[in-house]
Design an enzyme around this catalytic site. Structure first.
Site, PDB file in Angstrom:
ATOM      1  N   ARG A 165      -1.054  -5.248   4.910  1.00  0.00           N
ATOM      2  CA  ARG A 165      -0.358  -4.775   3.718  1.00  0.00           C
ATOM      3  C   ARG A 165       0.923  -4.030   4.120  1.00  0.00           C
ATOM      4  NH1 ARG A 165      -5.174  -1.532   0.849  1.00  0.00           N
ATOM      5  NH2 ARG A 165      -5.059  -0.558   2.932  1.00  0.00           N
ATOM      6  N   GLU A 208     -11.582   4.887  -4.905  1.00  0.00           N
ATOM      7  CA  GLU A 208     -11.822   3.458  -4.706  1.00  0.00           C
ATOM      8  C   GLU A 208     -12.325   2.768  -5.977  1.00  0.00           C
ATOM      9  OE1 GLU A 208     -11.226   0.315  -3.082  1.00  0.00           O
ATOM     10  OE2 GLU A 208     -11.327   1.819  -1.481  1.00  0.00           O
ATOM     11  N   ARG A 219       0.870  -1.188   0.000  1.00  0.00           N
ATOM     12  CA  ARG A 219       0.000   0.000   0.000  1.00  0.00           C
ATOM     13  C   ARG A 219       0.893   1.220   0.000  1.00  0.00           C
ATOM     14  NH1 ARG A 219      -2.476   4.167  -0.075  1.00  0.00           N
ATOM     15  NH2 ARG A 219      -4.588   4.509   0.729  1.00  0.00           N
TER      16      ARG A 219
END
Length: 408
Positions: free
Chosen positions: A120, A77, A69
């Site tokens: 992540r 999104e 990330r």
């Protein structure tokens, strides 16, 4: 297009500006990749496996595939299981795909936290010695955010974002309908139009409907802006951070336009009331005139009926009088006829009586003459002193009485 849809969904393929943005981003990504191939020393290096969305990739690091990330950048999104695709989300993903192709070598730098709550890896990603996190912001396809306590790349990303804002790139481009400036341009346009002065009720109602729709859209957008919270878990983080980057001028301008629109609505409502009152007055006057005309017509009809009834009564009276006179004349005629018949009968009776009397007298004279003749026949004959032998009727004597002659 509904405001809610504009705010929360992407506009990929739906706008010429968005398509141009994607093409430009892809071209710039190629230029950025070839700009500097001199590798620096990074905390880690990896190889791109694939792009997951606009701010997340999969890469092999130290022989292990990891989800990375990108730190201090948030893009619209596209992968959220419960949310629709957001504005320019597909464009951000397309840019990152052209920027980081499978097999590309990348450098990784870390901040205080190495993993987020989803497991992540949090990192600044470098390709061709360029911080991709900032490159995304420079294209206007993402916004600078703080992932406390991780802020190592924030300022560099924010500087790139400000450059995009100044150049009206991506999420700051008012020509792209789904961006916040683009969405504001839509609702602001009817809200800031000069006041109208419709001449009739229909025009006023139409103007009010249009203004009310614009106010509703503005209120909805203002509400959406106000409900977004300043953290990575925001329902529409990029919307909030664009709003923050604009320093709230978008909301202030919208609030001011809404206030002006409400004043216009008050004036239009007053105009509508005035027009309806005038229309009602005209309607009442028309009804009054119609009622007066109907009353006049009924009065004229009543008068005509009265005159007709009077004429009929006079006709019947005249007819009755004529009948009476005819009956009287007939009675008089019959009475005269009867009187004439009576007189005729009387005259006839008198005539018959006279005839009978004359006959009687004639018979009496005849009988007297017969008897006289019979007596004469029975007497002895002597010289007659009657100068009119056989005459036995009345005698008319001459003066002195010595001579006579039969009376005529």
């Amino acid at each position: 297009m509904a405001i809610g849809s504009l705010v929360l969904t992407g506009c990929s393929g739906g706008s010429a500006s968005a398509e141009t943005q994607t093409a430009s981003a892809a071209a710039l990504a190629g230029e950025q990749k070839s700009a500097n191939n001199n590798q620096q020393n990074y905390a880690d290096t990896g190889v791109v496996v694939r792009v997951i969305d606009g701010d997340t990739i999969a890469a092999t690091v130290n022989g292990e595939e990891k989800t990375i990330r990108l730190l201090n950048i948030d893009t619209p999104e596209t992968k959220h299981p419960n949310e629709p695709i957001q504005c320019l989300g597909p464009e951000a993903t397309a840019y990152l795909e052209s920027r980081l192709e499978p097999g590309d070598e990348i450098g990784l730098e870390y901040d205080i936290e190495r993993l987020d709550r989803y497991g992540r890896t949090l990192a600044g990603v470098y390709e061709s010695n360029s911080l991709v996190n900032a490159d995304i912001a420079a294209m206007g396809l993402g916004v600078a955010v703080l992932f406390e306590p991780n802020k190592r790349f924030y300022q560099q990303v924010l500087d790139a974002q400000n450059k995009a804002k100044d150049q009206l790139q991506g999420l700051f481009n008012p020509a792209i309908e789904c961006t916040l400036p683009g969405q504001l341009a839509g609702p602001l346009a009817p809200l800031t139009e000069p006041p109208v002065d419709p001449a009739d009720i229909a025009g006023t109602i139409a103007a009010l409907a249009s203004l009310n729709a614009a106010i509703a859209s503005g209120n909805k957008l203002l509400g959406l802006i106000g409900k977004v919270v300043p953290n990575i878990d925001a329902k529409n983080g990029p919307l909030y951070w664009v709003h923050q980057a604009l320093k709230g001028t978008d909301s202030k301008n919208l609030e001011k336009a809404l206030e002006q629109a409400r004043e216009k609505r008050v004036n239009l409502d007053a105009k509508l009331t005035q027009l309806k009152s005038a229309e009602q007055a005209m309607k009442d006057e028309a009804e009054r005139k119609a009622a007066a005309a109907e009353a006049s017509r009924k009065a004229e009809q009543a008068e005509a009926n009265r005159k007709a009834a009077q004429a009929e009564a006079e006709r019947k009276s005249a007819q009755a009088e004529a009948t009476r006179k005819a009956a009287k004349a007939e009675a008089a005629r019959k009475s005269a006829q009867a009187e004439a018949a009576r007189k005729a009968a009387k005259a006839e009776a008198a005539r018959k009586a006279a005839v009978a009397e004359a006959n009687r007298k004639a018979a009496a004279r005849a009988e007297a003459q017969r008897k006289a003749r019979q007596q004469q026949q029975q007497k002895p004959k002597k010289s007659s002193s009657n100068p009119y032998p056989g005459y036995t009727g009345p005698r008319c004597y001459a003066p002195g009485g010595q001579t006579w002659k039969p009376c005529p």
